[in-house]
Design a protein around this motif. Sequence first.
Motif, mmCIF file in Angstrom:
data_model
loop_
_atom_site.group_PDB
_atom_site.id
_atom_site.type_symbol
_atom_site.label_atom_id
_atom_site.label_comp_id
_atom_site.label_asym_id
_atom_site.label_seq_id
_atom_site.Cartn_x
_atom_site.Cartn_y
_atom_site.Cartn_z
ATOM 1 N N GLY A 38 0.816 -1.208 0.000
ATOM 2 C CA GLY A 38 0.000 0.000 0.000
ATOM 3 C C GLY A 38 0.852 1.261 0.000
ATOM 4 O O GLY A 38 0.546 2.253 -0.681
ATOM 5 N N LEU A 39 1.961 1.231 0.755
ATOM 6 C CA LEU A 39 2.876 2.368 0.771
ATOM 7 C C LEU A 39 3.438 2.623 -0.627
ATOM 8 O O LEU A 39 3.571 3.770 -1.068
ATOM 9 C CB LEU A 39 4.014 2.097 1.760
ATOM 10 N N GLY A 40 3.729 1.512 -1.338
ATOM 11 C CA GLY A 40 4.258 1.655 -2.690
ATOM 12 C C GLY A 40 3.279 2.343 -3.612
ATOM 13 O O GLY A 40 3.679 3.138 -4.478
ATOM 14 N N GLN A 41 1.985 2.064 -3.457
ATOM 15 C CA GLN A 41 0.976 2.721 -4.301
ATOM 16 C C GLN A 41 0.954 4.228 -4.042
ATOM 17 O O GLN A 41 0.841 5.034 -4.968
ATOM 18 C CB GLN A 41 -0.391 2.105 -4.032
ATOM 19 N N ASP A 53 6.287 19.540 -7.389
ATOM 20 C CA ASP A 53 5.061 20.329 -7.431
ATOM 21 C C ASP A 53 4.249 20.168 -6.152
ATOM 22 O O ASP A 53 3.624 21.116 -5.664
ATOM 23 C CB ASP A 53 4.201 19.911 -8.637
ATOM 24 N N LEU A 54 4.253 18.954 -5.586
ATOM 25 C CA LEU A 54 3.453 18.699 -4.398
ATOM 26 C C LEU A 54 4.081 19.257 -3.123
ATOM 27 O O LEU A 54 3.406 19.888 -2.306
ATOM 28 C CB LEU A 54 3.232 17.193 -4.228
ATOM 29 N N TYR A 55 5.399 19.021 -2.962
ATOM 30 C CA TYR A 55 6.021 19.329 -1.674
ATOM 31 C C TYR A 55 7.288 20.187 -1.779
ATOM 32 O O TYR A 55 7.884 20.535 -0.760
ATOM 33 C CB TYR A 55 6.370 18.028 -0.941
ATOM 34 N N GLY A 56 7.726 20.470 -3.011
ATOM 35 C CA GLY A 56 8.912 21.300 -3.172
ATOM 36 C C GLY A 56 10.219 20.541 -3.141
ATOM 37 O O GLY A 56 11.290 21.152 -3.145
ATOM 38 N N TYR A 57 10.175 19.198 -3.123
ATOM 39 C CA TYR A 57 11.392 18.387 -3.133
ATOM 40 C C TYR A 57 11.797 18.042 -4.565
ATOM 41 O O TYR A 57 10.937 17.912 -5.450
ATOM 42 C CB TYR A 57 11.192 17.094 -2.337
ATOM 43 N N GLY A 58 13.075 17.861 -4.762
ATOM 44 C CA GLY A 58 13.548 17.565 -6.111
ATOM 45 C C GLY A 58 13.213 16.174 -6.583
ATOM 46 O O GLY A 58 13.177 15.911 -7.784
ATOM 47 N N SER A 59 12.971 15.232 -5.670
ATOM 48 C CA SER A 59 12.640 13.859 -6.054
ATOM 49 C C SER A 59 11.761 13.242 -4.985
ATOM 50 O O SER A 59 11.743 13.693 -3.828
ATOM 51 C CB SER A 59 13.914 13.022 -6.228
ATOM 52 N N THR A 60 11.047 12.187 -5.393
ATOM 53 C CA THR A 60 10.206 11.470 -4.438
ATOM 54 C C THR A 60 11.047 10.824 -3.350
ATOM 55 O O THR A 60 10.652 10.800 -2.177
ATOM 56 C CB THR A 60 9.380 10.400 -5.172
ATOM 57 N N LYS A 80 12.126 3.180 -5.692
ATOM 58 C CA LYS A 80 12.396 2.527 -6.971
ATOM 59 C C LYS A 80 11.542 1.271 -7.127
ATOM 60 O O LYS A 80 11.001 0.984 -8.210
ATOM 61 C CB LYS A 80 13.887 2.173 -7.052
ATOM 62 N N ARG A 81 11.406 0.507 -6.041
ATOM 63 C CA ARG A 81 10.577 -0.693 -6.070
ATOM 64 C C ARG A 81 9.106 -0.335 -6.254
ATOM 65 O O ARG A 81 8.377 -1.007 -6.996
ATOM 66 C CB ARG A 81 10.796 -1.480 -4.775
ATOM 67 N N ALA A 82 8.652 0.739 -5.630
ATOM 68 C CA ALA A 82 7.248 1.167 -5.767
ATOM 69 C C ALA A 82 6.932 1.548 -7.208
ATOM 70 O O ALA A 82 5.861 1.210 -7.740
ATOM 71 C CB ALA A 82 6.975 2.343 -4.836
ATOM 72 N N ILE A 83 7.854 2.229 -7.862
ATOM 73 C CA ILE A 83 7.640 2.651 -9.254
ATOM 74 C C ILE A 83 7.619 1.441 -10.180
ATOM 75 O O ILE A 83 6.883 1.403 -11.172
ATOM 76 C CB ILE A 83 8.734 3.656 -9.669
#
Length: 417
Positions: A38-41, A53-60, A80-83
Amino acid sequence: MSETVLPELPQELWRAGKLELAHGVQQFLQVMRVASAGLGQFLAEVESRGAKDLYGYGSTAAWFADVARLSRGEAGPIVKRAIALNPTRAVDGSEVPAVAPATAAVAAEGVIGEHRIEQILEILKKIPADTSVEDRESAEKILADLAREAGPRQLADAEANLLAWLDPDGNEPKDPEPKQPRREVTLERRRDGFWKLTGLLDDELGARTAAALEAYAKPRPVDEFGQADLRMKCERLGDAWAELLDLAIACPDQPGTSGYRTLVHVTIGLEELKTGIGKACLDFVGSMTAREARMAACDCLMLPVVLNAAGEPLDVGRLRRFVTPGQRRALNIRDHGCAFPGCHRRPKNCHAHHIHHWADGGPTDLRNLVLLCGFHHRLIHHGDWQVHMATDGLPEFIPPQYLDPLRRSRRNTLHRA
């Protein structure tokens, strides 16, 4: 996403039986795996919308590292596993399908964890790029279904079978990139004028070096005067190193020397060089006796610097070569090796010695040259032996009086046997 209910935790675990303990472990493990899926989703959705765009960070991964209080190295593989397991969206809004959707479905059931997921993803990377979509999907489904009950060993066996089916010819054979051997050599000049050589060689080069040194470090046989080789092994190895260095420098393809034995910058007074008494400055860093300078000048390139009595340079001579390649070949043919009586050294291990030294007006021609190995070259320069050319054009040696009171001339007959 369905709601996950945590199992009840007994208040006193020590009262639980072995079945209850086993069931508790399995239940919590399933909950953890379902929660991870579920966390991965969620992470895949953040990736789709854009963490910047969501939080101002350069990467997830950077955002998740802060949220979960993880390091970037810990957060990266999870994202990476979630993607890989969940579909995402590209910048233009188009859907990017999951790499392993069947594996994601099994993971959502809570029956496989991150290690089996990573193993399946690694296997999928090995599938040839030209494999059809249908075959790739079929292979992934086989692995995902097998992972429900199988362990890592069974998945590894399935990997071999699947790759043999999808790519029966295997990868194009190629030679593996050889590992760079570890070799270290350090050379430093000590205050006492000696040079300290240390090194670290890999096994293969060490064996080659030992074999080369041993070949040249064998004790000299007892000569016809009954003199044995009294050098210690370390001394014989040191002399062997000198001989190997001479061979390398004399190579015609040697960079910077072009086959000349060596290039010596000698700063010495002309009288010292003629008499052999005094000191000389060698290559601007060390010192040598005038007698050693005379020996070095026999078969090398020399750049003489003539000094006056006050030590001021009067003239810097032109680079002079004493023995030409043609003369050296003629010497090799005439002497066949070291001309000293009883010596077995071959021409490649020898120096060209001036019988009447050039500093004393001796010419550089065959009648004034003789081949000598390093040991006997030093003996002629520093000992009481004498050498002259006989009437037949071959060198003869006169021993010191303490060896032969009559000082009868001797020749090396080993090379002409």
